[in-house]
Design an enzyme around this catalytic site. Structure first.
Site, PDB file in Angstrom:
ATOM      1  N   THR A  51       4.998  -4.664   6.936  1.00 60.47           N
ATOM      2  CA  THR A  51       5.953  -4.150   5.953  1.00 60.47           C
ATOM      3  C   THR A  51       5.167  -3.442   4.841  1.00 60.47           C
ATOM      4  O   THR A  51       3.985  -3.706   4.637  1.00 60.47           O
ATOM      5  CB  THR A  51       6.844  -5.263   5.355  1.00 60.47           C
ATOM      6  N   GLY A  52       5.837  -2.517   4.176  1.00 61.78           N
ATOM      7  CA  GLY A  52       5.125  -1.707   3.178  1.00 61.78           C
ATOM      8  C   GLY A  52       4.138  -0.784   3.865  1.00 61.78           C
ATOM      9  O   GLY A  52       3.127  -0.376   3.304  1.00 61.78           O
ATOM     10  N   ALA A  53       4.453  -0.448   5.136  1.00 59.33           N
ATOM     11  CA  ALA A  53       3.485   0.229   6.007  1.00 59.33           C
ATOM     12  C   ALA A  53       3.143   1.645   5.575  1.00 59.33           C
ATOM     13  O   ALA A  53       2.110   2.179   5.987  1.00 59.33           O
ATOM     14  CB  ALA A  53       4.029   0.252   7.440  1.00 59.33           C
ATOM     15  N   TYR A  72       5.418  -9.848 -11.857  1.00 63.02           N
ATOM     16  CA  TYR A  72       4.480  -9.497 -10.791  1.00 63.02           C
ATOM     17  C   TYR A  72       3.597 -10.705 -10.435  1.00 63.02           C
ATOM     18  O   TYR A  72       3.541 -11.143  -9.287  1.00 63.02           O
ATOM     19  CB  TYR A  72       3.631  -8.277 -11.178  1.00 63.02           C
ATOM     20  N   SER A 127       5.662 -13.497  -8.993  1.00 59.38           N
ATOM     21  CA  SER A 127       6.053 -13.264  -7.591  1.00 59.38           C
ATOM     22  C   SER A 127       4.883 -13.542  -6.658  1.00 59.38           C
ATOM     23  O   SER A 127       5.049 -14.112  -5.578  1.00 59.38           O
ATOM     24  CB  SER A 127       6.564 -11.827  -7.392  1.00 59.38           C
TER      25      SER A 127
HETATM   26  N1  LIG Z   1      -2.957  -1.738  -5.177  1.00 55.67           N
HETATM   27  C1  LIG Z   1      -3.442  -2.827  -5.806  1.00 55.67           C
HETATM   28  O1  LIG Z   1      -4.240  -2.752  -6.749  1.00 55.67           O
HETATM   29  C2  LIG Z   1      -3.004  -4.190  -5.319  1.00 55.67           C
HETATM   30  C3  LIG Z   1      -3.672  -5.320  -5.798  1.00 55.67           C
HETATM   31  C4  LIG Z   1      -3.258  -6.579  -5.374  1.00 55.67           C
HETATM   32  C5  LIG Z   1      -2.200  -6.703  -4.499  1.00 55.67           C
HETATM   33  N2  LIG Z   1      -1.569  -5.580  -4.057  1.00 55.67           N
HETATM   34  C6  LIG Z   1      -0.442  -5.766  -3.154  1.00 55.67           C
HETATM   35  O2  LIG Z   1      -0.725  -5.072  -1.952  1.00 55.67           O
HETATM   36  C7  LIG Z   1       0.496  -4.662  -1.335  1.00 55.67           C
HETATM   37  C8  LIG Z   1       0.424  -3.177  -0.980  1.00 55.67           C
HETATM   38  O3  LIG Z   1       0.253  -2.449  -2.179  1.00 55.67           O
HETATM   39  P1  LIG Z   1      -0.215  -0.917  -2.198  1.00 55.67           P
HETATM   40  O4  LIG Z   1      -1.350  -0.811  -3.129  1.00 55.67           O
HETATM   41  O5  LIG Z   1      -0.336  -0.408  -0.821  1.00 55.67           O
HETATM   42  O6  LIG Z   1       1.043  -0.269  -2.918  1.00 55.67           O
HETATM   43  P2  LIG Z   1       1.874   1.022  -2.523  1.00 55.67           P
HETATM   44  O7  LIG Z   1       2.810   1.241  -3.678  1.00 55.67           O
HETATM   45  O8  LIG Z   1       0.960   2.127  -2.130  1.00 55.67           O
HETATM   46  O9  LIG Z   1       2.682   0.555  -1.235  1.00 55.67           O
HETATM   47  C9  LIG Z   1       3.775  -0.318  -1.269  1.00 55.67           C
HETATM   48  C10 LIG Z   1       4.733   0.091  -0.153  1.00 55.67           C
HETATM   49  O10 LIG Z   1       5.834  -0.833  -0.141  1.00 55.67           O
HETATM   50  C11 LIG Z   1       7.012  -0.085   0.107  1.00 55.67           C
HETATM   51  N3  LIG Z   1       8.173  -0.809  -0.409  1.00 55.67           N
HETATM   52  C12 LIG Z   1       8.549  -0.989  -1.698  1.00 55.67           C
HETATM   53  N4  LIG Z   1       9.697  -1.672  -1.762  1.00 55.67           N
HETATM   54  C13 LIG Z   1      10.054  -1.949  -0.478  1.00 55.67           C
HETATM   55  C14 LIG Z   1      11.156  -2.624   0.108  1.00 55.67           C
HETATM   56  N5  LIG Z   1      12.132  -3.155  -0.639  1.00 55.67           N
HETATM   57  N6  LIG Z   1      11.192  -2.723   1.458  1.00 55.67           N
HETATM   58  C15 LIG Z   1      10.219  -2.164   2.235  1.00 55.67           C
HETATM   59  N7  LIG Z   1       9.172  -1.491   1.739  1.00 55.67           N
HETATM   60  C16 LIG Z   1       9.090  -1.402   0.390  1.00 55.67           C
HETATM   61  C17 LIG Z   1       6.804   1.222  -0.630  1.00 55.67           C
HETATM   62  O11 LIG Z   1       7.672   2.249  -0.112  1.00 55.67           O
HETATM   63  C18 LIG Z   1       5.325   1.496  -0.348  1.00 55.67           C
HETATM   64  O12 LIG Z   1       5.156   2.279   0.809  1.00 55.67           O
HETATM   65  C19 LIG Z   1       1.605  -5.022  -2.330  1.00 55.67           C
HETATM   66  O13 LIG Z   1       2.185  -6.260  -1.959  1.00 55.67           O
HETATM   67  C20 LIG Z   1       0.863  -5.170  -3.621  1.00 55.67           C
HETATM   68  O14 LIG Z   1       1.539  -6.005  -4.537  1.00 55.67           O
HETATM   69  C21 LIG Z   1      -1.941  -4.340  -4.428  1.00 55.67           C
END
Ligand SMILES: NC(=O)c1ccc[n+]([C@@H]2O[C@H](COP(=O)([O-])OP(=O)(O)OC[C@H]3O[C@@H](n4cnc5c(N)ncnc54)[C@H](O)[C@@H]3O)[C@@H](O)[C@H]2O)c1
Length: 238
Positions: free
Chosen positions: A11-13, A144, A147
């Site tokens: 998910t979030g792919a 955040y 969660s």
């Molecule tokens: N980027 C960072 O610094 C970081 C640090 C720690 C944890 N994370 C976690 O890593 C994961 C990925 O983050 P990322 O950096 O790729 O962010 P990103 O914003 O690039 O990707 C997140 C993706 O989730 C999708 N999304 C959002 N809401 C959604 C929903 N309701 N249903 C389905 N898809 C949904 C978005 O369309 C997006 O493609 C997240 O859980 C984030 O909290 C990120």
């Protein structure tokens, strides 16, 4: 008879981490159900799925489909949202949205994945937590970190239950990474966070994807319920 392909749901792919994860599982020959509210186009064994992780029934439908079309082996909950801004002006709308996507969405994924992975004879669940779930965070909506702390606790519960059935459940807790999400912080904030880690830089998506990949590997046969810090040494829980 053709051999059934191994399947993974991510998910979030379409996000930064999601794309790195898709690339890594495609390279290993998996059929990748790449679920996102804004899915990427189809490519090889990548099956784009338009999915909102807050939609419980749709997440369960995806699990059933993935188990029908492949030997579903792994489920990765990477969908997440983040709202940067002063904690003093955090609002309830932001709270509800973040909890819905990051925490309830991850619950929906775990709840849908566990029974189908048990029925398939075992598998792996990996949740994406965060250092914010361990330390909290300044300049980010308090929902955040809350969660992500919830995601860490969910991970342990699914590890306790799933482990008895050959379904290992772990989480990674990344520090701040290069990419779209961290661009919500100012340059100055990003530099401060980079310097908080002994490695003096932000993490890269591929560095997280590699750890997730290991956690899903059958070679990982004994790590269960771990919250793996992948943060350059910014926080070293014992
Ligand atoms: N980027 C960072 O610094 C970081 C640090 C720690 C944890 N994370 C976690 O890593 C994961 C990925 O983050 P990322 O950096 O790729 O962010 P990103 O914003 O690039 O990707 C997140 C993706 O989730 C999708 N999304 C959002 N809401 C959604 C929903 N309701 N249903 C389905 N898809 C949904 C978005 O369309 C997006 O493609 C997240 O859980 C984030 O909290 C990120």
């Amino acid at each position: 008879m053709s051999e059934t392909a191994m399947g993974v749901v991510i998910t979030g792919a379409a996000g930064d981490l999601g794309r790195a994860l898709c690339a890594s599982f495609l390279a290993s020959g998996f059929t990748v159900f790449a679920a996102d509210v804004n899915p990427s186009p189809a490519e090889g064994r990548l099956v784009p799925v338009k999915l909102d992780v807050t939609d419980t029934a749709a997440v369960a439908d995806l699990a059933a489909r993935a188990a029908r079309e492949t030997r579903l082996w792994a489920w990765i909950n990477a969908a997440g949202i983040f709202i940067a801004g002063p904690v003093v002006s955090a609002d309830i709308e932001g709270w509800q949205r973040i909890i819905a996507v990051n925490l309830t969405g991850t619950f929906n994924g775990c709840a849908a994945a566990l029974p189908v992975l048990i029925a398939a004879g075992g598998g792996r669940i990996v949740n994406i937590g965060s250092i914010s779930g361990q330390l909290g965070g300044i300049g980010v909506h308090p929902a955040y970190g809350a969660s992500k702390a919830g995601v860490h606790a969910l991970t342990k519960t699914y590890a306790l239950e799933g482990g008895r059935h050959g379904v290992l459940c772990n989480a990674v807790a990344p520090g701040l990474l290069e990419g779209a999400m961290s661009s919500g912080f100012s340059e100055n904030q990003r530099a401060k966070m980079a310097n908080a880690a002994p490695l003096r830089r932000l993490g890269r998506m591929e560095e997280i994807a590699r750890v997730v990949h290991f956690l899903t590997d059958p070679e990982n046969s004994y790590m269960n319920g771990a919250i793996v810090p992948v943060n350059g040494g910014a926080y070293m829980p014992s």
